[in-house]
Design a protein around this motif. Structure first.
Motif, PDB file in Angstrom:
ATOM      1  N   LEU B 382      33.066  -5.872  69.435  1.00 17.53           N
ATOM      2  CA  LEU B 382      32.857  -4.425  69.329  1.00 17.53           C
ATOM      3  C   LEU B 382      31.534  -4.005  69.959  1.00 17.53           C
ATOM      4  CD1 LEU B 382      34.178  -3.831  65.709  1.00 17.53           C
ATOM      5  CD2 LEU B 382      35.097  -2.826  67.791  1.00 17.53           C
ATOM      6  N   GLY B 386      33.195  -2.087  72.439  1.00 15.58           N
ATOM      7  CA  GLY B 386      33.630  -0.979  71.586  1.00 15.58           C
ATOM      8  C   GLY B 386      33.092   0.348  72.098  1.00 15.58           C
ATOM      9  N   ALA B 391      34.450   2.843  66.290  1.00 13.25           N
ATOM     10  CA  ALA B 391      34.130   1.464  66.699  1.00 13.25           C
ATOM     11  C   ALA B 391      32.729   1.093  66.220  1.00 13.25           C
ATOM     12  CB  ALA B 391      34.221   1.330  68.207  1.00 13.25           C
ATOM     13  N   THR B 394      32.936   0.387  62.566  1.00 12.45           N
ATOM     14  CA  THR B 394      33.645  -0.882  62.360  1.00 12.45           C
ATOM     15  C   THR B 394      32.706  -2.046  62.661  1.00 12.45           C
ATOM     16  OG1 THR B 394      35.597   0.271  63.145  1.00 12.45           O
ATOM     17  CG2 THR B 394      35.815  -2.101  62.858  1.00 12.45           C
TER      18      THR B 394
END
Lengths: 222, 795
Positions: B382, B386, B391, B394
């Motif tokens: 990520l 990302g 994102a 996350t």
């Protein structure tokens, strides 16, 4: 030379049924090298007497001398120091330290008492048949093996007085006999006095002296 | 049967009231922090909806001039052509003791009339100058010479008046800001391009959506609320799991006596639901109080940061309460699922002896380690590839979870190393015993690590932001005095008045515009040493100031630079009425959600003639004398004058308010983690007695053992803190370089503040010691009888 002297010991406990007098004016002497079996029914006060002898518990009245040291005149720290240095305890449930391996358990009390002697511990381990199990942890041992570690831990500190509370109570008869042989042999060899609390007249018969507690009072063994 | 089974199950809690208290406290706190944050979010969003609906002509298209204002004659021209339009004027003006947004409408032509919440009977008074404002606005500005009536239908900080009254207040007679278009227009009208070629049609979705701008702020709050909720669930999970282990013998007996397994499981589930409902209700009450306490600061933050109008009082919403209870039930189900699963799979003759509940076997450790590595891998993916705020969050979650799962493994390795290096038997036992008990404490330590790393991460971000922001303020607010003219006539008079008295007069003009598809503003900048010497620039081209002064390009703010991916020297920016111009550089513009472009004054005035001067930044060596002259000789009211110190203080106040709630949530999360540790230590202390009594028998005093228990908690807390430090810094890096860029459009250099870590470490130490104190004191004060019971229970 007296290893343990109990003079006129009395002890009571508060219970749901009221105050119960567990020990009534009990007096007892134990010479160095002597082994004394203390028998009695459940609740007769055997374990309480052993706890008082170890300084784990204070009597309501009377005096406890371990060699020349008066336990009843000592504070908590003094009694703890005495237990570290002069008294060896063997329990029915072994009470090993689960986080330490067999080798560390064996040497633990001796190191605690400042009497660490690696050669002596190694010799003890060999005589107890533990030399192949030193890296194992208590949970990986059988009951008999665990009790042998507990005996080794006690004797490695070379105590003048060994107090054993039903040391074979959790073992089968054959293993129990082997364990008692080891206790008697090794304490005699070390010249230590042994106070053995047991239910079994058969085991008691193997000690040099016997005493029987009935309703908190000492009498002759039946 | 059910009653008998339940009475047996509940009897455990009667004998373990502290454990029950911990379970309920964990659930209640988790619910309180989560629902408190949700209440804040809901209140703010409701306020945005009011603002969008009543004030911002929400949902209707509008016509605007590139200069940001137009002559009122445009209205008459379009009406004559048949278009159903309504004039609106909007601007800032001093009123009473404050400054407000004055919104002027024509109720007869406005698509929504005077507004749904305002009484139609007041229409006559409205034409005569009656205004409306939120009660909080009225309180803030105090008594005025204008008749104002309170209504909660308007956002805080806005006064709604008739258009002619507004024009007078704003000193803009005959001018309007925009024309709103009625949704339904007559058929066969001449096209707008032909009737009003100078006006731009702006559809509702083109405007700056308040909710969109503030979403990132609410996402931050939600993330924090979720983190606190998760930390609270650690307590619940720990308490439920330990209660399961302690009741193993009871489960076996109940089943042996004929209670079906599904019945027993249902009873246990029912017990959990009951706890969730009780604790959830308490948690909702606490959450409401928390939200009510924090809302005034959040409202100020949102107003300061985004100009978003949020009232400072909280309403009770039954839906919020239901959602909060639902979350508590879901959380309890999650925390108790493992216990129920194990009960369901427990054979009738399962061992009755309690074993270490979270006993980390080598396999468990391996699984945990594998999960940590997988999550760390996800975080790396990520971080590299990302995009977007989701994102970013996350990545944040994966990093935190990976680190939390790694806590027991790392601590176990460190403790094993310490055990190997120990020289005394007590030290050897201390480390070995700590390692053995680690699985029982690991959940609490994971919670502590999460709280500490969140503290370090967010603290580093805030402190980095603060340091950068203060430097930036010093550079940006370099003019000694700022003056706000109330009209163009006053602006001209002020300029004439100030010319002989000031070292430099830097007028500020701007228009609203769409820049690279984003809502924004174009500013005029006078070529002056004030800017050349002080404005920090990101990636400027060579001779940037000379080229800007020559009108060869524009400067853009960092938000626009990053969001539109502009590259100074190569990118072009399309400006309304001008066309594409080269981007010469970018400047930091913290706290502004809008895109900005800066042009030279000449280029600006050529493109947007007649744009009023909104502000003068004045350079002078004697600010107090100039201010006195402006007030006494020119007669300018004091709300129109601000000195640099005032502006800086205001900006810093807004800044501090912005992060006040973050700090509050930080403290609360750490407190919950300390409670989790306390719960674990208290529960463990009962189980520890069997491990400690033999040591006491071997000659360690209870005082010594109690001191060792305190030392163990402190050592584990310290090791957790050390582990949390790099995790927290990583978190700060993610917040500064990923989340902030995605959410606000600016990137900040990370600065480290070891003194803050030391302070946090101290607090963590105090929290850990407090958590460990009660179990330690209880151990210290245990009499021989209690310790001997351990040996007596053998038989």
């Amino acid at each position: 030379m007296k290893a343990l002297t109990l003079c006129d010991i009395s002890k009571s406990f508060d219970t749901a049924e009221g105050r119960v007098e567990v020990l009534k004016h009990v007096s007892l002497g134990l010479e160095a090298g002597q082994s004394l079996a203390l028998t009695g029914e459940s609740g007769s006060g055997k374990s309480t007497l052993l706890h008082i002898a170890a300084g784990l518990e204070q009597p309501d009245a009377g005096q406890v001398l371990v060699a020349q040291d008066d336990l009843t005149a000592m504070g908590d720290a003094g009694r703890a120091r005495l237990r570290r240095g002069q008294v060896g305890l063997i329990f029915q449930q072994f009470n090993l330290i689960p986080s330490l391996n067999v080798g560390a358990n064996l040497a633990f009390q001796a190191r605690l008492a400042g009497k660490a002697d690696a050669a002596f511990v190694a010799d003890l381990a060999q005589r107890l048949g533990l030399d192949g199990l030193l890296q194992r942890y208590p949970e990986q041992l059988s009951g008999g093996q665990q009790q042998r570690v507990a005996i080794g831990r006690c004797l490695a500190a070379r105590p003048a007085l060994v107090l054993a509370d039903e040391p074979t109570g959790n073992l089968d008869e054959a293993t129990g006999d082997q364990v008692l042989d080891l206790i008697l042999h090794l304490t005699a060899q070390a010249g230590a006095a042994l106070l053995l609390v047991t239910h079994s007249p058969r085991l008691a018969a193997r000690c040099t002296a016997r005493a029987h507690l009935r309703a908190g009072q000492l009498g002759d063994a039946p | 049967m059910t009653a008998a089974a339940l009475s047996a199950l509940v009897s455990h809690w009667r004998r373990a009231p502290l454990q029950l208290a911990m379970l309920l406290a964990g659930l209640a706190l988790a619910t309180a922090l989560w629902s408190g944050v949700q209440a804040l979010n809901a209140e703010a969003r409701a306020a945005y909806a009011t603002a969008e609906g009543v004030v911002s002509d929400g949902g209707t298209a509008r016509l605007e001039h590139a200069s940001g204002q137009m002559d009122q004659a445009e209205f008459a021209r379009l009406r004559r052509a048949g278009w159903l339009v309504s004039p609106v004027i909007e601007g800032r003006a001093a009123l009473g003791t404050g400054r407000v947004t004055v919104l002027g409408i024509d109720p007869l032509s406005a698509p929504g009339g005077i507004g749904p919440a305002l009484a139609a009977s007041d229409l006559e008074g409205f034409f005569d100058g009656l205004g409306y404002a939120h009660p909080q606005t009225l309180e803030e500005i105090g008594p005025t010479d204008r008749p104002l009536r309170a209504t909660s239908a308007l956002p805080v900080g806005t006064v709604l008046v008739d258009i002619s009254t507004a024009q007078t207040l704003l000193g803009a007679e005959g001018r309007i800001t925009r024309l709103t278009l009625a949704p339904a227009q007559p058929q066969g009208l001449a096209p707008l391009d032909a009737v009003a070629p100078d006006l731009r049609l702006i559809s509702p979705e083109d405007g700056a959506e308040l909710a969109g701008l503030t979403d990132s702020f609410h996402l931050n709050l939600t993330a924090f609320g979720l983190l606190a909720f998760a930390v609270g669930l650690f307590i619940v999970h720990s308490a439920v799991g330990l209660a399961f282990e302690q009741r193993r013998a009871m489960f076996r007996t109940l089943r042996a006596l004929g209670l079906p397994l599904h019945h027993l499981t249902a009873c246990l589930a029912g017990e959990m639901i009951l706890f969730a409902l009780v604790a959830g209700a308490v948690g909702l009450g606490l959450g409401y109080l928390l939200a009510a306490a924090l809302l005034p600061d959040v409202a100020l933050t949102l107003r300061g940061l985004y100009g978003a109008p949020v009232p400072g009082t909280l309403r009770f919403d039954p839906l919020w309460a239901l959602a909060g209870l639902g979350m508590t039930l879901a959380g309890t189900a999650l925390a108790g699922a493992q216990a129920l699963w194990r009960l369901w799979h427990m054979p009738v003759l399962a061992p009755a002896q309690p074993r270490a509940w979270a006993h980390a076997s080598a396999r468990t450790m391996r699984v945990q380690g594998g999960a940590a590595v997988a999550l760390a891998g996800l975080a790396v993916v990520l971080a590299l590839w990302g995009a977007g705020l989701v994102a970013g969050f996350t990545l944040l979650a994966a990093t935190l979870l990976a680190a939390a799962l790694a806590v027991p493994l790392v601590l176990a390795a460190v403790l094993a190393g310490a055990e190997r290096m120990a020289r005394t038997p007590v030290a050897q036992w201390f480390w070995a015993d700590s390692r053995q008990n680690l699985p029982r404490l690991s959940l609490a330590l994971m919670a502590l690590m999460l709280a500490l790393s969140a503290n370090i991460g967010v603290g580093t971000m805030v402190a980095s932001f603060r340091a950068t922001f203060i430097d930036w303020l010093d550079l940006r607010l370099v003019a000694e005095v700022n003056v706000l003219p109330r009209s163009q006539t006053e602006a001209e008079a002020l300029h004439a008045f100030l010319s002989p008295r000031a070292d430099a007069i830097l007028p500020m003009q701007r228009i609203d515009a769409t820049l690279a598809g984003q809502p924004g503003q174009v500013y005029a900048m006078k070529d002056h040493a004030t800017f050349r010497d002080n404005w920090p620039l990101i990636a400027p081209v060579a001779d940037v100031w000379d080229r800007l002064a020559a009108g060869e390009g524009v400067l853009v703010n960092e938000q626009l630079y990053r969001r539109a991916g502009l590259r100074p020297g190569t990118s072009m920016l399309d400006l309304p009425g001008i066309g594409p111009l080269p981007v010469l550089g970018a400047y930091p513009d913290y706290g502004n959600p809008l895109a900005q472009a800066v042009l030279s004054v000449d280029r600006f005035e050529a493109a947007y003639p007649d744009t009023p001067i909104r502000q003068f930044a004045i350079r002078t060596e004697d600010a107090p004398r100039l201010i006195a002259a402006l007030q006494d000789d020119f007669g300018l009211p004091s709300p129109q004058i601000t000195d640099q110190a005032q502006a800086k203080a205001l900006s810093l106040t807004i800044f501090e308010r912005t992060f006040l709630i973050t700090r509050a949530l930080n403290v609360l999360t750490l407190s919950v983690a300390a409670l989790a540790l306390f719960a674990a230590l208290v529960t463990l202390s009962g189980m520890r007695l069997a491990q400690l009594a033999p040591l006491w028998a071997l000659g360690l005093t209870t005082r010594h053992l109690a001191a060792l228990e305190l030392a163990r908690a402190l050592a584990l807390g310290l090791l957790t803190m050390i582990f949390a430090l790099p995790v927290g810094l990583l978190l700060a890096q993610v917040l500064l370089s990923v989340i902030n860029v995605q959410a606000f459009g600016w990137r900040l250099p990370m600065q480290v503040f070891p003194a803050d870590w030391a302070r946090l470490g101290l607090w963590a130490g105090v929290a850990v010691l407090l958590a460990a104190l009660l179990p330690a004191v209880r151990l210290w004060r245990r009499g021989p009888a209690q310790l001997l019971r351990v040996f007596a229970q053998e038989r």
